[in-house]
Motif scaffolding. Structure first.
Motif, short mmCIF file in Angstrom:
data_model
loop_
_atom_site.label_atom_id
_atom_site.label_comp_id
_atom_site.label_asym_id
_atom_site.label_seq_id
_atom_site.Cartn_x
_atom_site.Cartn_y
_atom_site.Cartn_z
N TYR A 33 0.86 -1.19 0.00
CA TYR A 33 0.00 0.00 0.00
C TYR A 33 0.88 1.23 0.00
O TYR A 33 1.90 1.27 0.70
N VAL A 40 3.43 0.51 2.88
CA VAL A 40 3.09 -0.54 3.84
C VAL A 40 3.15 -1.88 3.11
O VAL A 40 2.42 -2.08 2.14
N ALA A 42 1.95 -4.99 2.93
CA ALA A 42 0.85 -5.76 3.51
C ALA A 42 1.01 -7.25 3.25
O ALA A 42 0.72 -8.07 4.11
N PRO A 61 -1.74 -12.19 13.85
CA PRO A 61 -1.99 -10.94 14.57
C PRO A 61 -2.55 -9.87 13.64
O PRO A 61 -2.44 -9.97 12.42
N SER A 62 -3.14 -8.84 14.23
CA SER A 62 -3.70 -7.73 13.46
C SER A 62 -2.64 -7.13 12.55
O SER A 62 -1.48 -6.99 12.95
N GLY A 63 -3.03 -6.81 11.34
CA GLY A 63 -2.12 -6.13 10.43
C GLY A 63 -1.22 -7.07 9.65
O GLY A 63 -0.29 -6.62 8.99
N CYS A 64 -1.46 -8.38 9.70
CA CYS A 64 -0.59 -9.30 8.98
C CYS A 64 -1.09 -9.55 7.57
O CYS A 64 -0.53 -10.37 6.85
N GLY A 65 -2.18 -8.86 7.17
CA GLY A 65 -2.60 -8.93 5.78
C GLY A 65 -3.69 -9.94 5.48
O GLY A 65 -3.93 -10.25 4.31
N LYS A 66 -4.39 -10.43 6.50
CA LYS A 66 -5.45 -11.41 6.26
C LYS A 66 -6.56 -10.80 5.42
O LYS A 66 -6.99 -11.38 4.41
N THR A 67 -7.01 -9.63 5.85
CA THR A 67 -8.08 -8.96 5.11
C THR A 67 -7.61 -8.63 3.69
O THR A 67 -8.35 -8.83 2.72
N THR A 68 -6.38 -8.17 3.60
CA THR A 68 -5.85 -7.81 2.28
C THR A 68 -5.85 -9.00 1.35
O THR A 68 -6.25 -8.89 0.19
N1 LIG Z 1 -6.12 0.87 2.19
C1 LIG Z 1 -4.98 0.78 2.89
N2 LIG Z 1 -4.03 1.73 2.77
C2 LIG Z 1 -2.86 1.64 3.44
N3 LIG Z 1 -2.55 0.65 4.28
C3 LIG Z 1 -3.47 -0.33 4.47
C4 LIG Z 1 -4.72 -0.31 3.79
N4 LIG Z 1 -5.42 -1.39 4.16
C5 LIG Z 1 -4.65 -2.06 5.04
N5 LIG Z 1 -3.47 -1.43 5.22
C6 LIG Z 1 -2.33 -1.89 6.06
O1 LIG Z 1 -1.94 -3.14 5.57
C7 LIG Z 1 -1.62 -3.99 6.64
C8 LIG Z 1 -2.46 -5.24 6.55
O2 LIG Z 1 -3.80 -4.91 6.79
P1 LIG Z 1 -4.99 -5.97 6.87
O3 LIG Z 1 -4.95 -6.80 5.66
O4 LIG Z 1 -6.25 -5.23 7.15
O5 LIG Z 1 -4.57 -6.82 8.14
P2 LIG Z 1 -5.43 -7.83 9.02
O6 LIG Z 1 -6.74 -8.02 8.37
O7 LIG Z 1 -4.61 -9.07 9.08
O8 LIG Z 1 -5.55 -7.22 10.38
C9 LIG Z 1 -1.83 -3.22 7.91
O9 LIG Z 1 -0.59 -2.73 8.36
C10 LIG Z 1 -2.75 -2.10 7.49
O10 LIG Z 1 -2.49 -0.97 8.27
#
Ligand SMILES: Nc1ncnc2c1ncn2[C@@H]1O[C@H](COP(=O)(O)OP(=O)(O)O)[C@@H](O)[C@H]1O
Ligand SMILES: [Mg+2]
Lengths: 280, 371
Positions: A33, A40, A42, A61-68
């Motif tokens: 990102y 970042v 991700a 853990p939070s922020g490891c890119g699962k959602t991404t």
């Molecule tokens: N749209 C975005 N712009 C910039 N950084 C992002 C965005 N979405 C997520 N991130 C960053 O990417 C990393 C992974 O995010 P995310 O996939 O949401 O993690 P998780 O779901 O595992 O908690 C995090 O550090 C988050 O801050």
């Protein structure tokens, strides 16, 4: 698309052919990102192959890119590099063919629609006739235990009920692939257990392919055929744990006391801790 | 008073100031001050008001008490009018004014009681409040003999209203039914459509928004004469003024409304492969509805102001602005006030109708929803 859903508890025998079909294939996926001041990382070089009927949990853990990762599969985010196919198509083609149902972290119901009309939303977009839409919506609401709430508005329901509505909505058009991003994250433990049980029955009954994001080790072990352990900065896969060999497909809540269950949970925990030590 | 009553808040002591009223004169005739015992009508009314205060706990319900006290207030407001009709002067009548002031404080209690009652009775509160204001206006202007040029009593305005009903209707038709309605519809419609366009073409939004700020800073009195020169005396120039005034509030509100959908709700539509127009119709416009109504409500008042002011700068010999400007010049302030009353009533009704529609259409919104 088949109009009728199989009944929730009928067991579909495992596919007879030896090589199960790959539904989601992720190869060397990297996503960076561009945040305001710094990039970042991700996801970094993530590869993962998911077969038909798999139930995959992403844990980390939070922020490891699962959602991404899920959003890339759903074509809601574009990878920086790497290959992703869904049903052999690009994610965009798959999205336009409505190959997946996405359950977001929040219910994301439309407050001006009744519960039933929320579930009917994807069917309306697909242009199903009204009677069909209503029948399917009722079936799905029944499946998640919300019969009798059709005419309520989302804000008249509890958080757990709202999340069940959003699951019913994702199931309504009978997609083969279900993407669920911490769907039970905000719920209390009892409700969560209950929904886990309903979800595993649903999965057994329909043999959909599921990708499920969670923070809970117990939830991951209970639901999954495979668990993908991830670690942050940059987000990558640490371990993939097979649960199918040691645990039966049909699971009840008391399986959580069994030694096999504990052993897998232990391994997941080890993996997560290993990921953490990289940070410091 | 042994009857068990529903618990009601006890009355604040302020209305009791009226007990001091008999110490001061209630009227004057030929320069001689008259006290309460010399004025049988006033005495009877005063006694009635005091009696209602004393008996206020007798009725079994809040509504009963409110109605009883209301009778006391009505008696107090009737007193100065009756005394005036008997040829009394009231400017020095300190006792009478204390009585009226005490009764007004009593009205406060009535309104508080009504507000606590569920159901349609609640609506009576605001209506009573408005009625009381008109009554006080009548009592004070006549009691203190305020010159009618400055402020005519409502009764005089009502008389002027009845005497000029035909003219006022023609004005209403010209100004509201023709100029305002057309200008409002064109202005709001254009603002809405341009907002949709600007939403599709982002650079348009960036260019239009500063222009919008500029346009809303231009005073009506500045553009009105120009529009009259451009579009002539009839409704077209008024509608043009209204369009200039309303198009940007609508544009800005619509744009803000279209931005108000959640990211996750938008992602959901995307996951269904829904395109721009479908997302607009099924998600973004419903989300924008509260904003749209906000724009429509603001504009309903702006449109009325715009039309009336614009009519000062040239109009066929009819219209509310025309009426006001010509009757002021002839010192017929009662007709001016009658016209103002029509304008105020029209504005309130328009606004009220929009607010009702909003309540109906956006009943799901957090500001209206009931569990
Ligand atoms: N749209 C975005 N712009 C910039 N950084 C992002 C965005 N979405 C997520 N991130 C960053 O990417 C990393 C992974 O995010 P995310 O996939 O949401 O993690 P998780 O779901 O595992 O908690 C995090 O550090 C988050 O801050
Ligand atoms: Mg997440």
């Amino acid at each position: 698309m088949p109009a009728a859903q199989p009944a929730p508890l009928t067991l579909v025998p495992p596919a007879a052919d030896a090589a199960p079909r790959t539904i989601v294939d992720v190869r060397n996926l990297t996503l960076t990102y561009q945040a305001a001041d710094h990039p970042v990382y991700a996801l970094s070089d993530v590869s993962l192959s998911i077969s038909k009927g798999d139930f995959i949990s992403l844990i980390g853990p939070s922020g490891c890119g699962k959602t991404t990762l899920m959003r890339v599969v759903a074509d809601l985010e574009q990878p920086t590099s790497g290959e992703v196919t869904v049903n052999g198509m690009t994610p965009e083609q798959a999205r336009l063919k409505r190959a997946y149902g996405y359950v977001f972290q929040a219910p994301a119901l439309y407050p001006w629609r009744t519960v039933e009309r929320n579930v009917m939303l994807p069917l309306e977009i697909m242009g199903l006739p009204r009677a069909d839409r209503q029948q399917r919506a009722r079936e799905q609401l029944d499946l998640v235990g919300l019969s009798g709430f059709e005419r309520k508005f989302p804000w008249q329901l509890s958080g757990g009920m709202q999340q069940r509505v959003s699951i019913a909505r994702a199931l309504a058009f009978n997609p083969d692939l279900l993407l669920m991003d911490e769907p039970f994250g905000a719920l209390d433990e009892i409700t969560r257990d209950h929904l886990n049980l309903q979800l595993t029955r649903l999965w057994l009954g329909t043999r959909k392919t599921c990708i499920f994001v969670t923070h809970s080790i117990a939830e991951a072990v209970f639901l999954s055929t495979r668990i993908v352990v991830m670690s942050p900065r940059p987000g990558r896969i640490l371990d993939v744990i097979d649960c199918d060999r040691d645990l039966p497909r049909e699971r009840t809540l008391d399986i959580r006391e069994s030694p096999e269950f504990q052993r897998i949970a232990h391994r997941v925990r080890e993996g997560l801790m290993e990921g953490h030590s990289y940070d410091d | 008073m042994s009857r068990s009553t529903m618990p009601r808040p006890i009355m604040a002591p302020w209305p009791l100031v009226m007990l001091a009223a008999p110490l001061l004169p209630f009227a004057a005739q030929d320069g001689a001050a008259l006290y309460l015992p010399q004025l049988p009508v006033a005495l009877a009314l005063f006694a009635l008001t005091v009696a209602t205060i004393l008996a206020r706990r007798l009725p079994g319900s809040a509504l009963g008490e409110a109605l009883l006290l209301l009778a006391g207030v009505a008696a107090a407001y009737a007193a100065p009018l009756l005394l005036l009709n008997q040829g009394n002067a009231l400017a020095q009548a300190g006792g009478l004014w204390i009585y009226v002031a005490g009764a007004t404080l009593l009205l406060w209690r009535v309104l508080a009681l009504l507000a606590g009652i569920a159901g349609p009775v609640r609506l009576a509160g605001p209506a009573l409040f408005g009625l009381a204001l008109v009554m006080l206006w009548e009592i004070l202007t006549r009691g203190f003999q305020v010159p009618t040029i400055l402020l005519p009593p409502p009764s005089l305005v009502a008389t002027a209203f009845a005497a000029n009903a035909a003219d006022l209707w023609d004005d209403f038709r010209q100004t509201v039914l023709i100029s305002v309605l057309r200008g409002y519809l064109i202005g709001c419609g254009a603002g809405f459509l341009v907002a949709i366009l600007a939403d599709r073409v982002p650079f348009l939004a960036r260019g239009l928004l500063p222009l919008g700020n500029l346009a809303s800073a231009v005073p009506v009195v500045g553009i009105a004469p120009i529009m009259v020169m451009w579009f002539g005396f009839d409704w077209q120039s008024k509608a043009a003024v209204i369009v200039v005034m309303t198009v940007f509030p609508m544009l800005i509100n619509t744009l803000a409304g279209l931005q108000s959908a959640d990211r996750i709700q938008l992602d959901l539509m995307r996951s269904y492969g829904a395109g721009y127009w479908r997302t607009l119709a099924m998600l973004r416009l419903p989300c924008a509805l509260p904003f749209l109504f906000n724009g429509l409500k603001i504009n309903s008042t702006l449109a009325l102001i715009g039309a009336i002011v614009a009519e000062f700068f040239g109009t066929p010999v009819v219209g509310m602005g025309f009426r006001i400007s010509t009757q002021v010049a002839r010192m017929n302030l009662d007709v001016v006030w009658a016209t103002i009353a029509v304008a105020a009533l029209t504005g309130s009704l328009l606004y009220g109708a929009l607010a009702l529609a909003e309540r109906h259409v956006t009943a799901w919104h957090p500001s209206f929803r009931k569990r």
